[in-house]
Design an enzyme around this catalytic site. Structure first.
Site, mmCIF file in Angstrom:
data_model
loop_
_atom_site.group_PDB
_atom_site.id
_atom_site.type_symbol
_atom_site.label_atom_id
_atom_site.label_comp_id
_atom_site.label_asym_id
_atom_site.label_seq_id
_atom_site.Cartn_x
_atom_site.Cartn_y
_atom_site.Cartn_z
ATOM 1 N N ASP A 1 32.945 -17.876 8.448
ATOM 2 C CA ASP A 1 32.734 -18.562 9.665
ATOM 3 C C ASP A 1 33.973 -18.807 10.437
ATOM 4 O O ASP A 1 34.182 -18.510 11.663
ATOM 5 C CB ASP A 1 32.258 -19.896 9.255
ATOM 6 C CG ASP A 1 33.161 -20.508 7.936
ATOM 7 O OD1 ASP A 1 33.986 -20.150 7.532
ATOM 8 O OD2 ASP A 1 32.653 -21.617 7.505
ATOM 9 N N ASP A 41 39.645 -24.521 -5.660
ATOM 10 C CA ASP A 41 39.196 -23.509 -6.778
ATOM 11 C C ASP A 41 39.693 -22.221 -6.255
ATOM 12 O O ASP A 41 39.831 -22.125 -5.035
ATOM 13 C CB ASP A 41 37.752 -23.684 -7.217
ATOM 14 C CG ASP A 41 36.877 -24.043 -5.620
ATOM 15 O OD1 ASP A 41 37.317 -23.325 -4.453
ATOM 16 O OD2 ASP A 41 35.904 -24.697 -5.854
ATOM 17 N N ASP A 96 38.402 -18.031 -5.159
ATOM 18 C CA ASP A 96 37.220 -17.162 -4.860
ATOM 19 C C ASP A 96 37.972 -15.794 -4.898
ATOM 20 O O ASP A 96 39.202 -15.724 -4.169
ATOM 21 C CB ASP A 96 36.476 -17.225 -3.331
ATOM 22 C CG ASP A 96 35.816 -18.647 -3.714
ATOM 23 O OD1 ASP A 96 35.306 -19.012 -4.655
ATOM 24 O OD2 ASP A 96 35.592 -19.457 -2.503
HETATM 25 P P1 ATP Z 1 36.178 -25.933 0.357
HETATM 26 O O1 ATP Z 1 36.219 -24.897 -1.002
HETATM 27 O O2 ATP Z 1 37.530 -26.551 0.625
HETATM 28 O O3 ATP Z 1 35.007 -26.611 0.420
HETATM 29 P P2 ATP Z 1 36.010 -23.385 1.418
HETATM 30 O O4 ATP Z 1 36.208 -22.859 2.883
HETATM 31 O O5 ATP Z 1 36.556 -22.505 0.361
HETATM 32 O O6 ATP Z 1 36.337 -24.779 1.518
HETATM 33 P P3 ATP Z 1 33.757 -22.520 0.225
HETATM 34 O O7 ATP Z 1 32.187 -23.207 0.377
HETATM 35 O O8 ATP Z 1 34.233 -22.508 -0.853
HETATM 36 O O9 ATP Z 1 34.395 -23.408 1.489
HETATM 37 O O10 ATP Z 1 33.417 -21.171 0.832
HETATM 38 C C1 ATP Z 1 34.344 -20.171 0.480
HETATM 39 C C2 ATP Z 1 34.644 -19.035 1.709
HETATM 40 O O11 ATP Z 1 33.313 -18.528 1.842
HETATM 41 C C3 ATP Z 1 34.916 -19.774 3.036
HETATM 42 O O12 ATP Z 1 36.239 -19.942 3.100
HETATM 43 C C4 ATP Z 1 34.472 -19.000 3.979
HETATM 44 O O13 ATP Z 1 35.171 -17.633 4.128
HETATM 45 C C5 ATP Z 1 32.995 -18.462 3.679
HETATM 46 N N1 ATP Z 1 32.035 -19.592 3.874
HETATM 47 C C6 ATP Z 1 31.653 -20.511 3.326
HETATM 48 N N2 ATP Z 1 30.300 -21.205 3.878
HETATM 49 C C7 ATP Z 1 30.359 -20.384 4.894
HETATM 50 C C8 ATP Z 1 29.548 -20.382 6.060
HETATM 51 N N3 ATP Z 1 28.343 -21.437 6.105
HETATM 52 N N4 ATP Z 1 29.404 -19.389 6.803
HETATM 53 C C9 ATP Z 1 30.208 -18.472 6.820
HETATM 54 N N5 ATP Z 1 31.219 -18.254 5.910
HETATM 55 C C10 ATP Z 1 31.231 -19.341 5.016
HETATM 56 MG MG MG Z 2 36.293 -23.097 -1.894
#
Ligand code: ATP
Ligand code: MG
Length: 452
Positions: free
Chosen positions: A155, A72, A74
């Site tokens: 993160d 997805d 963002d």
């Molecule tokens: P995926 O969608 O594959 O699970 P993702 O990294 O995109 O991985 P999301 O939960 O969609 O995970 O989060 C989007 C973004 O928000 C991450 O790439 C990161 O930059 C930030 N993020 C998410 N969770 C955290 C956290 N616990 N602490 C700090 N930043 C975070």
């Molecule tokens: Mg994501």
């Protein structure tokens, strides 16, 4: 040597003003605007046309750079949620504590977030701990910030990359592109502080490293063993979401091995103990996880209920047997199974908020298992009619494959399902002697027939 070269090319220790991001051109990173979804592209373009800054950010940029198809998209922007909403007819603000905007573009939903600031350090410097719990976990994360603040509160360095489809550049504050090339998962800031702020980051580290084939930077990996206990303070619903992401990442087997390697299991989550420490069920659980990984990678749907049912099945079997042996509750087989199911789910619920719907699915799948053993009379026809028959049957096949039940039983159901009419009827087994006796007794004394 290679590391130095990559660092030079992608800007680790880049010259320029302190804190200025590296702006990486398409000739170096290789991502073209056509590679992102049209919805995310249009969202960014619309915001930019209205005079705002906007980027595709986070997992999508990381996944594209690593050669994966993003799940997805963002978008991060300096427009406030209200301003974002005014830019798009089909959009709505969600969340009360920290508002984000869902922008609907065709069948896509793009999550648009206003740049956020970072609370944890602010709290520490000012002595203001109001936004953290006693262990330092950040409870509120709801201040707007600059683009740079927004990068710093993410993160891992590979998650803090901002792709601008218009110029096809990546804005990189923390050398994430270099880290990704070097296959390193590096935490932004001090790993211990960042884990204290949000212990779920330990699980995210394992999941992202396993999925992307990265090694966790030793600085980030070292504290995990001693800090893993902090996961106990995380709200169960959040842990459930994260465990589900981990188990359905397409790399569950690798994740589970890495969790064990990082020391992230003992006593932490009952579910992880179950997965990692059960000699009896290990083969069954591994088969289930391999199966799920294969399905996810083939783009097929997976059902969380099925997955959790497999992970916990051997717990249920052990509990079921214990109840039957204890002789307390009259030891009727089926009621004992239901008691065991509830007991196992209760233990999980303390730490992991398995939603009511999924718990219902899990129980349906378990409850079907003893019914597969009954292959005489009308009963098998009734089993075929059950709404969860297919999941229960797949579950049975997995049990057969792991050696828990005779493979002949799985084959019988496959044949029974595929035949009809007389061929199906011819498969029915004669009623067992004790069942026949029971039935005769029931006919004589209907009031006493309540044991099962
Ligand atoms: P995926 O969608 O594959 O699970 P993702 O990294 O995109 O991985 P999301 O939960 O969609 O995970 O989060 C989007 C973004 O928000 C991450 O790439 C990161 O930059 C930030 N993020 C998410 N969770 C955290 C956290 N616990 N602490 C700090 N930043 C975070
Ligand atoms: Mg994501």
């Amino acid at each position: 040597m290679i590391r130095k070269l990559i660092s030079r090319v992608f800007g680790r220790k880049s010259p320029g003003s302190p804190g200025a991001p590296a702006i990486i051109g398409v000739n170096k990173h290789g991502i073209r605007r056509e590679q992102i979804s049209s919805g995310s592209r249009r969202t960014v373009e619309t915001l930019q046309q209205q005079g705002y800054k906007a980027y595709v950010v986070g997992g999508a940029v990381r996944d594209l750079l690593a050669g994966f198809t993003p799940k997805d998209y963002d978008v991060a922007t300096n427009a406030t949620p209200e301003q974002v909403r005014h830019c798009f007819r089909r959009s709505r603000i969600i969340g009360r504590r920290f508002q984000i905007v869902h922008v609907l573009m065709g069948s896509e939903t793009i999550e648009v977030t206003t740049f956020r600031g970072h609370h944890g350090e602010q709290g520490q410097h000012s002595g203001n701990k109001a936004h953290t719990d006693e262990q330092g976990r950040v409870l509120r994360d709801n201040v707007f910030g600059s683009e740079k603040d927004d990068a710093a509160r993410r993160d891992f360095t590979v998650n803090a990359l901002y792709f601008d489809p218009t110029s096809e550049t990546i804005v990189d504050y923390h050398h994430g592109v270099a880290d990704l090339k070097q296959k390193t998962l590096r935490m932004i800031g001090d790993p211990k502080t960042r884990y204290r702020e949000d212990p779920v980051r330990m699980l995210r580290a394992v999941r992202l490293a396993a999925k992307l084939g990265l090694s966790i930077d030793p600085e980030a990996s070292r504290p995990i063993r001693e800090m893993s206990v902090l996961i106990e303070n995380v709200p169960p619903s959040r842990l459930f979401d994260e465990m589900l992401k981990l188990l359905t990442s397409g790399y569950a087997v690798k994740c589970v091995q890495q969790l064990r390697a990082e020391g992230l299991h003992n006593g932490l989550l009952p579910l992880l103990d179950v997965i990692l420490d059960q000699p009896l069920g290990e083969r069954f659980v591994m088969l289930a996880l391999e199966n799920t990984d294969r399905r996810v990678r083939e783009g097929k749907a997976t059902s969380p209920g099925f997955l959790f049912a497999t992970l916990l099945w051997h717990e249920v079997l052990a509990k079921w047997e214990a109840i039957l042996n204890s002789g307390e509750r009259g030891t009727a087989r089926i009621p004992a199974l239901f008691l065991a199911m509830d007991a196992v789910l209760d233990v999980q619920a303390e730490k992991l908020a398995i939603t009511r719907r999924i718990a219902g699915d899990i129980k349906d799948i378990w409850a079907l298992q003893p019914r597969f053993e009954q292959r005489s009379g009308k009963r098998p026809y009734g089993v075929l009619e059950q709404p969860r028959f297919r999941a229960g049957y797949d579950f049975l096949l997995l049990r057969a494959e792991s050696g828990e039940v005779d493979s002949e039983l799985g084959q019988w159901w496959t044949d029974f399902m595929n035949r009809d009419g007389e061929a199906r009827a011819a498969m029915l087994l004669p009623p067992k002697a004790d069942e026949a006796k029971k039935r005769r007794r029931r006919k004589r004394k209907p009031a006493a027939a309540s044991a099962e």
